[in-house]
Structure formats: C-alpha cells, structure tokens
Design a protein around this motif. Structure first.
Motif, PDB file in Angstrom:
ATOM      1  N   TYR A 119       0.850  -1.192   0.000  1.00  0.00           N
ATOM      2  CA  TYR A 119       0.000   0.000   0.000  1.00  0.00           C
ATOM      3  C   TYR A 119       0.888   1.245   0.000  1.00  0.00           C
ATOM      4  N   ILE A 123       0.406   4.829   6.513  1.00  0.00           N
ATOM      5  CA  ILE A 123      -0.425   3.916   7.313  1.00  0.00           C
ATOM      6  C   ILE A 123      -0.169   4.081   8.812  1.00  0.00           C
ATOM      7  N   ILE A 125      -1.461   6.037  11.180  1.00  0.00           N
ATOM      8  CA  ILE A 125      -2.677   6.041  12.002  1.00  0.00           C
ATOM      9  C   ILE A 125      -3.350   4.675  11.974  1.00  0.00           C
ATOM     10  N   GLU A 126      -3.357   4.059  10.800  1.00  0.00           N
ATOM     11  CA  GLU A 126      -4.019   2.764  10.652  1.00  0.00           C
ATOM     12  C   GLU A 126      -3.311   1.666  11.445  1.00  0.00           C
ATOM     13  N   THR A 127      -1.995   1.605  11.364  1.00  0.00           N
ATOM     14  CA  THR A 127      -1.284   0.564  12.101  1.00  0.00           C
ATOM     15  C   THR A 127      -1.340   0.812  13.601  1.00  0.00           C
ATOM     16  N   LEU A 129      -3.903   1.789  15.209  1.00  0.00           N
ATOM     17  CA  LEU A 129      -5.160   1.177  15.635  1.00  0.00           C
ATOM     18  C   LEU A 129      -5.144  -0.337  15.456  1.00  0.00           C
ATOM     19  N   ARG A 130      -4.671  -0.782  14.314  1.00  0.00           N
ATOM     20  CA  ARG A 130      -4.795  -2.201  13.979  1.00  0.00           C
ATOM     21  C   ARG A 130      -3.890  -3.115  14.801  1.00  0.00           C
ATOM     22  N   LYS A 178       1.727  -2.647   4.913  1.00  0.00           N
ATOM     23  CA  LYS A 178       0.383  -3.140   4.613  1.00  0.00           C
ATOM     24  C   LYS A 178       0.223  -3.338   3.111  1.00  0.00           C
ATOM     25  N   CYS A 209      -7.250  -7.263  11.375  1.00  0.00           N
ATOM     26  CA  CYS A 209      -6.912  -7.414   9.953  1.00  0.00           C
ATOM     27  C   CYS A 209      -5.409  -7.580   9.724  1.00  0.00           C
ATOM     28  N   ASN A 247     -13.999   2.572  -0.596  1.00  0.00           N
ATOM     29  CA  ASN A 247     -13.288   1.672   0.314  1.00  0.00           C
ATOM     30  C   ASN A 247     -13.898   0.277   0.391  1.00  0.00           C
TER      31      ASN A 247
END
Length: 287
Positions: A119, A123, A125-127, A129-130, A178, A209, A247
């Motif tokens: 990707y 990422i 912010i996304e990582t 959280l994830r 990601k 995920c 999305n």
C-alpha cells in the motif's frame, strides 16, 4: 517449474469450481482450505493437477488472526508436499486473467521475484489502531446483533479508547507495512514465513486485519524486500487487479470484461456467482 495454488474458500462453490477448472494443469498443484464452519464440502475434481483438500481446518473469522492461521495451514501443507517455484495465494472468488501458459512463462521470466503488493499511502494512524492496540473479542469483529454481541462491541471500543487516552502502544519496535493479502511468492520466502509462524501468531494476536500486514512486514524487514517485483505499485507488485468503490471491493460484472482482459495483471478479485456472465466470458477468453 511447478506451481502451487493455495485457495481460501468458504462459499461461492459454483464459482470455486470454475476457478479450479481454469487452474487445472499438470504444471500446478492445488491446495484448498475450507472454513471449518462449512459442514458439507463441495465436490471438487481435477483432471491434471494434484488436488489437496486440507483436513485440518480453521474457524476463520473476519479481521481476526484466524485468517493468518488458515493461510499458514496452506503454506505448511504445500511446503511439505514439494518445493514449488511459486506459491499463489488466492481466494475462492478470484480468477486468473491469463492462460496458464502465459502465467508460467511470466514467472519463468521473473524467477526469483516476490509478488507482494505494498500500500502506497501513509499507514501510521491505521497501524496504530490495527496492530499497536489490544483488541478484545477478536473472533467477534463482526458481532451479531444480540445483546451479548452489542456488549462485546461496546467493551472493545471503550478499551481501545482508554488505550489512546493513557498512551498505550505495543509492538513499537516493528516497522509495519500493509497491502493486499493475495500474493505470489518463491519457496525461499515461503520458508521464512513458515519459520516465523510462532512469532507472527504471537505478535498479531488480538490485532485487527493482520492478514493485510504480516507478510508485507516480514518481506519489508528481510532480504526479500530487494526481490519485490514492484515495490512502488501495489497492483503491479502483487499482480492482482482489485476494484474499489468507497473503500469497498467491487464485484466484477459483464460491463467490466474489456477492462479485465486489457489489464496486464495476472489475477483479479472479486467475482460472484450472481454475476457469472463475466466469469464465463473470461474463461472462454483465457482458453
């Protein structure tokens, strides 16, 4: 060059049979993991490929590390059978966009390259959280609408919020990456993934995920990063054609046929038994 096709399946079995028919080639072996929630397995037959239906199956839950566990079942089963030139991870609703002659020639020409998509956007912010927060009830990310399901959802959300408030963050020493979970990789990289199984399952326990993160992360932090076919383009890097709308992954249909066959990518997802026209046209075109 013999290839292994590793397929995760849980429904759409008419479509799965179409996929198997297109992959059925003496140069391929096919391995299928059916979600353990599937009580009656469909009849699957091959005329030319070796076909292996995994008996040891995982209860796969969306977003949970159980997806990664199911992938590991396929990786290990295939690696025990033979040393394949390439291992292609597909879902049961994928289709190739090229003939097996074309695909085998492509990988022969690019032998040693890893087809892993990365990707391209930030990422951070996304990582956070994830995979840096602790997620409760990971088996129930898609909880039912019962009172218990609602309570789990609320408790999870509250605990995540508390972790942000107190500044809790785990896995700080890992540079996460990601991309799409659907990959085509060499035996050498597969061996590394299998060697890291215990660490992977521990790191990604109670995450969200992880199937879109763990292989990219392993690749990025290893010598195999230098072998990635295209590290700057996720679709080219993975050789997967995936359509998006707000999305959400779209289902290919008849109007997309020309777009699909004009692509220089090798595989596409996702298809549907309710839109079989495009599948049948694609199969006719490939053959």
């Amino acid at each position: 060059m013999k290839h292994a096709y590793l397929i995760l399946a849980h429904n759409e079995f008419d479509l799965l049979n179409k996929l198997i028919a297109v992959l059925d080639d003496a140069r391929n072996d096919i391995f299928i993991h059916f979600d353990s929630k599937v009580n009656t397995l469909p009849i699957i037959e091959c005329n030319f490929s070796g076909l292996y239906i995994l008996e040891d199956r995982v209860d796969v839950r969306w977003g949970d590390v159980s997806v990664v566990s199911a992938e590991y079942k396929l990786f290990q089963k295939a690696s025990q059978k033979a040393n394949y030139s390439y291992y292609h991870l597909l879902s049961g609703v994928d289709m190739p966009l090229k003939s097996q002659d074309y695909i085998h020639n492509f990988f022969k020409k690019n032998q040693g390259k890893e087809f892993v998509g990365f990707y391209q956007q930030d990422i951070t912010i996304e990582t956070e959280l994830r995979v840096r927060k602790f997620h409760l009830f990971p088996h129930d990310f898609r909880a039912d609408t019962s009172i218990v399901g609602l309570i789990k959802k609320i408790v999870r959300a509250v605990t995540i919020r508390l972790q942000y408030l107190i500044g809790f963050s785990r896995n700080k020493d890992i540079d996460f990456k990601k991309g799409t979970q659907w990959i085509s990789i060499t035996h050498d990289f597969l061996e590394l993934i299998i060697q890291e199984k215990e660490n992977v399952l521990e790191i990604y326990k109670n995450t969200f995920c992880a199937d879109e993160i763990f292989i990219q992360t392993l690749c990025w932090n290893s010598v195999f990063k230098a072998n990635v076919f295209n590290i700057d383009d996720e679709a080219q890097g993975s050789q997967r054609m995936i359509g998006w709308n707000n999305n959400m992954i779209i289902e290919w249909e008849g109007k997309d046929f020309e777009r699909l066959i004009d692509s220089n990518l090798l595989f596409a997802r996702k298809f549907s038994s309710n839109k079989m026209e495009v599948v049948n046209r694609l199969i006719k075109y490939i053959k």
